[in-house]
Enzyme design. Structure first.
Site, mmCIF file in Angstrom:
data_model
loop_
_atom_site.group_PDB
_atom_site.id
_atom_site.type_symbol
_atom_site.label_atom_id
_atom_site.label_comp_id
_atom_site.label_asym_id
_atom_site.label_seq_id
_atom_site.Cartn_x
_atom_site.Cartn_y
_atom_site.Cartn_z
ATOM 1 N N LYS A 22 -63.004 -61.147 -34.009
ATOM 2 C CA LYS A 22 -62.461 -59.878 -33.532
ATOM 3 C C LYS A 22 -63.562 -58.952 -33.028
ATOM 4 O O LYS A 22 -63.475 -58.384 -31.926
ATOM 5 C CB LYS A 22 -61.688 -59.183 -34.654
ATOM 6 C CG LYS A 22 -61.327 -57.720 -34.389
ATOM 7 C CD LYS A 22 -60.673 -57.083 -35.612
ATOM 8 C CE LYS A 22 -60.355 -55.622 -35.364
ATOM 9 N NZ LYS A 22 -61.508 -54.737 -35.576
ATOM 10 N N ASN A 23 -64.618 -58.773 -33.826
ATOM 11 C CA ASN A 23 -65.647 -57.794 -33.465
ATOM 12 C C ASN A 23 -66.456 -58.232 -32.240
ATOM 13 O O ASN A 23 -66.970 -57.397 -31.500
ATOM 14 C CB ASN A 23 -66.569 -57.529 -34.660
ATOM 15 C CG ASN A 23 -65.856 -56.744 -35.761
ATOM 16 O OD1 ASN A 23 -64.828 -56.119 -35.513
ATOM 17 N ND2 ASN A 23 -66.370 -56.791 -36.969
ATOM 18 N N ARG A 97 -60.249 -48.257 -31.727
ATOM 19 C CA ARG A 97 -61.636 -47.848 -31.838
ATOM 20 C C ARG A 97 -62.542 -48.604 -30.857
ATOM 21 O O ARG A 97 -63.484 -48.047 -30.319
ATOM 22 C CB ARG A 97 -62.128 -48.068 -33.268
ATOM 23 C CG ARG A 97 -63.544 -47.568 -33.421
ATOM 24 C CD ARG A 97 -63.925 -47.214 -34.806
ATOM 25 N NE ARG A 97 -65.191 -46.508 -34.743
ATOM 26 C CZ ARG A 97 -65.322 -45.206 -34.552
ATOM 27 N NH1 ARG A 97 -64.258 -44.472 -34.408
ATOM 28 N NH2 ARG A 97 -66.507 -44.635 -34.488
ATOM 29 N N ASP A 121 -59.503 -47.839 -38.301
ATOM 30 C CA ASP A 121 -59.306 -47.787 -39.754
ATOM 31 C C ASP A 121 -59.641 -46.405 -40.308
ATOM 32 O O ASP A 121 -60.567 -45.743 -39.857
ATOM 33 C CB ASP A 121 -60.221 -48.812 -40.451
ATOM 34 C CG ASP A 121 -59.739 -50.231 -40.239
ATOM 35 O OD1 ASP A 121 -58.523 -50.409 -40.132
ATOM 36 O OD2 ASP A 121 -60.580 -51.133 -40.183
ATOM 37 N N ASP A 320 -67.801 -55.382 -43.874
ATOM 38 C CA ASP A 320 -66.400 -55.791 -43.786
ATOM 39 C C ASP A 320 -65.997 -56.766 -44.886
ATOM 40 O O ASP A 320 -64.803 -56.975 -45.113
ATOM 41 C CB ASP A 320 -66.124 -56.438 -42.413
ATOM 42 C CG ASP A 320 -66.005 -55.405 -41.303
ATOM 43 O OD1 ASP A 320 -65.941 -54.207 -41.625
ATOM 44 O OD2 ASP A 320 -65.984 -55.796 -40.128
ATOM 45 N N MET A 342 -71.865 -47.768 -46.110
ATOM 46 C CA MET A 342 -71.588 -47.232 -44.776
ATOM 47 C C MET A 342 -70.401 -46.283 -44.712
ATOM 48 O O MET A 342 -70.437 -45.285 -44.010
ATOM 49 C CB MET A 342 -71.375 -48.379 -43.786
ATOM 50 C CG MET A 342 -72.671 -49.098 -43.436
ATOM 51 S SD MET A 342 -72.447 -50.321 -42.145
ATOM 52 C CE MET A 342 -72.044 -49.296 -40.736
#
Length: 435
Positions: A22-23, A97, A121, A320, A342
């Site tokens: 996904k990223n 995002r 998110d 993540d 983070m």
């Protein structure tokens, strides 16, 4: 609002193949705007966030053709820049995002890029300063409409420069790299992110004609070129999904094989799960996880002190996966401190685990201590709401290991990052129904 009903306590067995990352997809898809030539991308995951970005590109005038499962061609030879100022774009861009990474390519090729304040998110503040400071360093003028929460950058011609990023932001680095490849002169980016997905982007851009050196390090040097051409690119498997399936196998005491994981791009992930006591075997490019009949035991440090698992920029552990690691630790032998550096809201799903009987002490917004049950006390089924993608999957893993029938609402959050997750879990023996 969608719902999963999960009958927990089932042993799973078989093979599962991770989806495309996904990223990585969010970066690579934005990069198609850098050339008027055709770009083919393969192994694109069929998930909500990626499909939203593809729809945004189509609204921008990019010609898109589906070639097969997960395979598309993109041709940005007639981009509609007027769409960027439309009310429709202000609405569509706000829901994703990843849309922030449209700005770098648009600025580089067309001299202007705009974006509404992106969503995503609800895991804490996710500032955009690194992106826009990078564009300003390259010579762009920045403006911000406070009433509409609308950002813009414009430049006649970007100029290469030296910059030291204030944080090793993955999306920030990707955005600046995509802007710099068409800038005049040489750009040096220090404290650049160096995740495998960012490396994938740089390799793809180099195949398109860019001149990027230092790929895989935190010091990137980019010699600007006049134009880029087409290419073909294949996504890596999603490392977060791979970590999710490792955790699922351990929690359900299941024998699973995770196929085609690209071992060399997993970094610390196998090591961290082994520190939790989980057995992983490398079989070619697959991960084999045997049935953990006797559970798994968390290692202490060599001086006997409690293990801390924390996130860090690559090659450290990706943030993540911390939600999943926390859930997996609830049934381990021993204790672990989870330190999420983070995002200050990412551990707030812990209250749902407490309802299920887990022993977790939330020390502050960033730290939680987990005291494992060693399977002597199973988690109890409950009803919960998924707050974000990763917490949602963590709660799903908890529910699959729990006794009884659990309900998870707001599963749209899970669908944002995981492709057909209920079908794929049923294929290995899970009892999960989408309501």
């Amino acid at each position: 609002m969608g719902t999963f009903k999960i009958e927990g306590g089932q042993r799973l067995q078989g093979e599962i193949t991770p989806q495309g990352a996904k990223n990585e997809a969010l970066q690579i898809l934005c990069a198609v705007l850098l050339t008027p030539e055709e770009v083919q991308i393969n192994n694109i995951p069929d998930i909500v966030d990626v499909n939203k970005l593809i729809a945004l590109l189509e609204d921008l005038g990019v010609k898109i053709q589906k070639r097969g499962k997960g395979s598309y061609t993109f041709k940005a030879d007639d981009v509609n820049l007027d769409y960027l100022q439309s009310d429709q774009f202000k609405e569509d861009g706000r829901g994703l995002r990843g849309s922030i990474m449209l700005v770098g390519p648009l600025l580089a090729r067309f001299g202007k890029g705009y974006i509404p304040k992106p969503g995503g998110d609800k895991i804490g503040r996710r500032r955009l300063d690194t992106h826009f400071e990078g564009f300003i360093n390259l010579g762009a003028k920045f403006r911000y409409n406070k009433e509409e929460y609308f950002y813009g950058v414009e430049a006649d011609k970007l100029k290469g420069t030296y910059m030291l990023l204030d944080e090793a932001s993955v999306t920030g680095t990707a955005n600046i790299v995509m802007a710099a490849v068409l800038a005049e002169g040489t750009t040096t980016i220090y404290n650049a992110a160096c995740e495998p997905y960012l490396q994938q982007l740089c390799k793809m851009l180099n195949r398109m004609g860019a001149k990027i050196t230092g790929v895989g390090s935190n010091l990137l040097v980019i010699e600007g070129v006049d134009e880029l051409g087409g290419t073909e690119h294949r996504m890596l498997p999603d490392m977060i999904e791979i970590g999710s399936w490792i955790g699922l196998a351990a929690m359900t005491k299941s024998e699973l094989t995770i196929k085609n994981v690209s071992w060399d791009d997993l970094g610390q992930i196998p090591t961290v799960f082994r520190k939790l006591g989980i057995t992983l075997e490398r079989k070619g490019d697959d991960i084999y996880i045997p049935e953990h009949k006797d559970g798994y035991e968390i290692q202490n440090y060599i001086d006997g002190s409690i293990l801390t698992i924390a996130d860090a920029p690559w090659p450290g552990l990706t943030p993540d996966l911390l939600s999943i690691i926390l859930v997996v630790a609830t049934q381990a032998r021993g204790e672990v401190l989870i330190h999420q550096k983070m995002f200050e809201s990412r551990l707030f799903f812990v209250d749902k685990l407490l309802d299920m009987g887990a022993k977790v002490i939330l020390c502050d917004p960033h730290r939680a201590t987990v005291i494992g049950h060693d399977f002597k006390s199973t988690l109890k089924a409950t009803t919960m709401v998924s707050p974000d993608i990763r917490a949602g999957v963590s709660l799903l893993i908890a529910a699959l290991s729990a006794k009884g029938t659990s309900t998870i609402h707001n599963i749209e959050q899970i669908d944002r990052g995981y492709e057909n997750i209920d079908e794929r879990l049923r294929a290995i023996g899970a009892k999960i129904t989408r309501v």
